[in-house]
Structure formats: C-alpha cells, structure tokens
Design a protein around this motif. Structure first.
Motif, PDB file in Angstrom:
ATOM      1  N   ALA A  22       0.830  -1.205   0.000  1.00  0.00           N
ATOM      2  CA  ALA A  22       0.000   0.000   0.000  1.00  0.00           C
ATOM      3  C   ALA A  22       0.867   1.260   0.000  1.00  0.00           C
ATOM      4  N   LEU A  23       1.938   1.253   0.786  1.00  0.00           N
ATOM      5  CA  LEU A  23       2.843   2.410   0.812  1.00  0.00           C
ATOM      6  C   LEU A  23       3.553   2.577  -0.529  1.00  0.00           C
ATOM      7  N   ALA A  24       3.958   1.477  -1.135  1.00  0.00           N
ATOM      8  CA  ALA A  24       4.606   1.555  -2.443  1.00  0.00           C
ATOM      9  C   ALA A  24       3.630   2.053  -3.505  1.00  0.00           C
ATOM     10  N   GLY A  25       2.373   1.624  -3.439  1.00  0.00           N
ATOM     11  CA  GLY A  25       1.359   2.114  -4.369  1.00  0.00           C
ATOM     12  C   GLY A  25       1.134   3.607  -4.226  1.00  0.00           C
ATOM     13  N   LEU A  26       1.138   4.086  -3.001  1.00  0.00           N
ATOM     14  CA  LEU A  26       0.995   5.521  -2.756  1.00  0.00           C
ATOM     15  C   LEU A  26       2.169   6.298  -3.334  1.00  0.00           C
ATOM     16  N   VAL A  27       3.378   5.793  -3.118  1.00  0.00           N
ATOM     17  CA  VAL A  27       4.568   6.460  -3.652  1.00  0.00           C
ATOM     18  C   VAL A  27       4.540   6.471  -5.183  1.00  0.00           C
ATOM     19  N   LEU A  28       4.160   5.355  -5.792  1.00  0.00           N
ATOM     20  CA  LEU A  28       4.078   5.310  -7.256  1.00  0.00           C
ATOM     21  C   LEU A  28       3.024   6.280  -7.793  1.00  0.00           C
ATOM     22  N   ALA A  29       1.904   6.412  -7.101  1.00  0.00           N
ATOM     23  CA  ALA A  29       0.868   7.359  -7.528  1.00  0.00           C
ATOM     24  C   ALA A  29       1.368   8.800  -7.413  1.00  0.00           C
ATOM     25  N   LEU A  30       2.127   9.093  -6.365  1.00  0.00           N
ATOM     26  CA  LEU A  30       2.679  10.447  -6.208  1.00  0.00           C
ATOM     27  C   LEU A  30       3.715  10.750  -7.288  1.00  0.00           C
ATOM     28  N   LEU A  32       3.748   9.381 -10.320  1.00  0.00           N
ATOM     29  CA  LEU A  32       2.981   9.570 -11.550  1.00  0.00           C
ATOM     30  C   LEU A  32       2.317  10.942 -11.578  1.00  0.00           C
ATOM     31  N   ARG A  33       1.832  11.406 -10.440  1.00  0.00           N
ATOM     32  CA  ARG A  33       1.213  12.737 -10.367  1.00  0.00           C
ATOM     33  C   ARG A  33       2.206  13.817 -10.761  1.00  0.00           C
ATOM     34  N   GLU A  34       3.432  13.724 -10.240  1.00  0.00           N
ATOM     35  CA  GLU A  34       4.450  14.719 -10.575  1.00  0.00           C
ATOM     36  C   GLU A  34       4.820  14.661 -12.061  1.00  0.00           C
ATOM     37  N   VAL A  35       4.908  13.455 -12.608  1.00  0.00           N
ATOM     38  CA  VAL A  35       5.217  13.308 -14.036  1.00  0.00           C
ATOM     39  C   VAL A  35       4.113  13.936 -14.876  1.00  0.00           C
ATOM     40  N   LEU A  36       2.862  13.703 -14.508  1.00  0.00           N
ATOM     41  CA  LEU A  36       1.746  14.278 -15.254  1.00  0.00           C
ATOM     42  C   LEU A  36       1.723  15.804 -15.152  1.00  0.00           C
ATOM     43  N   ILE A  37       2.100  16.345 -14.011  1.00  0.00           N
ATOM     44  CA  ILE A  37       2.148  17.803 -13.851  1.00  0.00           C
ATOM     45  C   ILE A  37       3.248  18.395 -14.714  1.00  0.00           C
ATOM     46  N   VAL A  38       4.426  17.776 -14.703  1.00  0.00           N
ATOM     47  CA  VAL A  38       5.557  18.288 -15.482  1.00  0.00           C
ATOM     48  C   VAL A  38       5.270  18.230 -16.978  1.00  0.00           C
ATOM     49  N   THR A  39       4.640  17.159 -17.437  1.00  0.00           N
ATOM     50  CA  THR A  39       4.344  17.026 -18.864  1.00  0.00           C
ATOM     51  C   THR A  39       3.124  17.835 -19.299  1.00  0.00           C
ATOM     52  N   GLY A  40       2.342  18.329 -18.349  1.00  0.00           N
ATOM     53  CA  GLY A  40       1.168  19.129 -18.680  1.00  0.00           C
ATOM     54  C   GLY A  40      -0.089  18.315 -18.927  1.00  0.00           C
ATOM     55  N   LEU A  41      -0.026  17.021 -18.712  1.00  0.00           N
ATOM     56  CA  LEU A  41      -1.200  16.172 -18.938  1.00  0.00           C
ATOM     57  C   LEU A  41      -2.179  16.184 -17.762  1.00  0.00           C
ATOM     58  N   ALA A  42      -1.749  16.687 -16.621  1.00  0.00           N
ATOM     59  CA  ALA A  42      -2.612  16.678 -15.435  1.00  0.00           C
ATOM     60  C   ALA A  42      -3.855  17.543 -15.621  1.00  0.00           C
ATOM     61  N   ARG A  43      -3.742  18.584 -16.390  1.00  0.00           N
ATOM     62  CA  ARG A  43      -4.906  19.478 -16.565  1.00  0.00           C
ATOM     63  C   ARG A  43      -5.982  18.868 -17.453  1.00  0.00           C
ATOM     64  N   PRO A  48      -9.152  14.113 -11.289  1.00  0.00           N
ATOM     65  CA  PRO A  48      -7.796  13.751 -10.868  1.00  0.00           C
ATOM     66  C   PRO A  48      -7.754  12.955  -9.566  1.00  0.00           C
ATOM     67  N   ALA A  49      -8.608  13.259  -8.619  1.00  0.00           N
ATOM     68  CA  ALA A  49      -8.578  12.535  -7.340  1.00  0.00           C
ATOM     69  C   ALA A  49      -8.934  11.065  -7.535  1.00  0.00           C
ATOM     70  N   VAL A  50      -9.944  10.800  -8.354  1.00  0.00           N
ATOM     71  CA  VAL A  50     -10.339   9.418  -8.624  1.00  0.00           C
ATOM     72  C   VAL A  50      -9.244   8.696  -9.398  1.00  0.00           C
ATOM     73  N   PHE A  51      -8.638   9.373 -10.351  1.00  0.00           N
ATOM     74  CA  PHE A  51      -7.569   8.779 -11.149  1.00  0.00           C
ATOM     75  C   PHE A  51      -6.382   8.387 -10.280  1.00  0.00           C
ATOM     76  N   HIS A  52      -5.923   9.305  -9.434  1.00  0.00           N
ATOM     77  CA  HIS A  52      -4.745   9.025  -8.610  1.00  0.00           C
ATOM     78  C   HIS A  52      -5.041   7.972  -7.539  1.00  0.00           C
ATOM     79  N   LEU A  53      -6.229   7.974  -6.989  1.00  0.00           N
ATOM     80  CA  LEU A  53      -6.617   6.936  -6.041  1.00  0.00           C
ATOM     81  C   LEU A  53      -6.639   5.571  -6.721  1.00  0.00           C
TER      82      LEU A  53
END
Length: 72
Positions: A22-30, A32-43, A48-53
């Motif tokens: 569960a902790l590793a899944g949380l870290v991987l989601a975080l 991925l969130r940063e990667v999506l923000i940097v690439t501009g795909l997060a918008r 987003p909350a459902v996707f990251h969960l």
C-alpha cells in the motif's frame, strides 16, 4: 512461481506485506502525479482525485499479488 508468505520479518517483528504494498502504491501514484504535472497532462484529467486513487490501489494490489506469487 512458488507462493511466498504474506508476512515480512524485520528484526524479529512480523509486518504484513499488504502494508508495504500500500505504501509503495501511494509512492508510485505520487511519482505519476508529478510526471503528469511536469508534462502538462494533469490538466486534462476529468477527475484527478479518482484517477490518482485508482492508480495507488492498482499499484498496491499489483505489488501484493506479485509478492505472494499470484492467485492460487
């Protein structure tokens, strides 16, 4: 693939593998969130909350299944 125990022993104490998965899944989601923000795909994510969960749960369950050796 031989099944493994769902418990990890660290310094004489037993810890359930699902906790680490569960902790590793949380870290991987975080990550991925940063990667999506940097690439501009997060918008472009509609919920987003459902996707990251969902990513965190999928990664955690996937790691747990890989650890214990799959379905029996």
């Amino acid at each position: 693939m031989t099944p493994r125990s769902p418990v990890i022993v660290i310094y004489g104490s037993s810890f359930p593998v699902w906790l680490f998965a569960a902790l590793a899944g949380l870290v991987l989601a975080l990550i991925l969130r940063e990667v999506l923000i940097v690439t501009g795909l997060a918008r472009h994510l509609p919920a987003p909350a459902v996707f990251h969960l969902s990513v965190a749960v999928l990664a955690g369950v996937g790691l747990y299944v890989l650890w214990i050796g799959g379905y029996q």
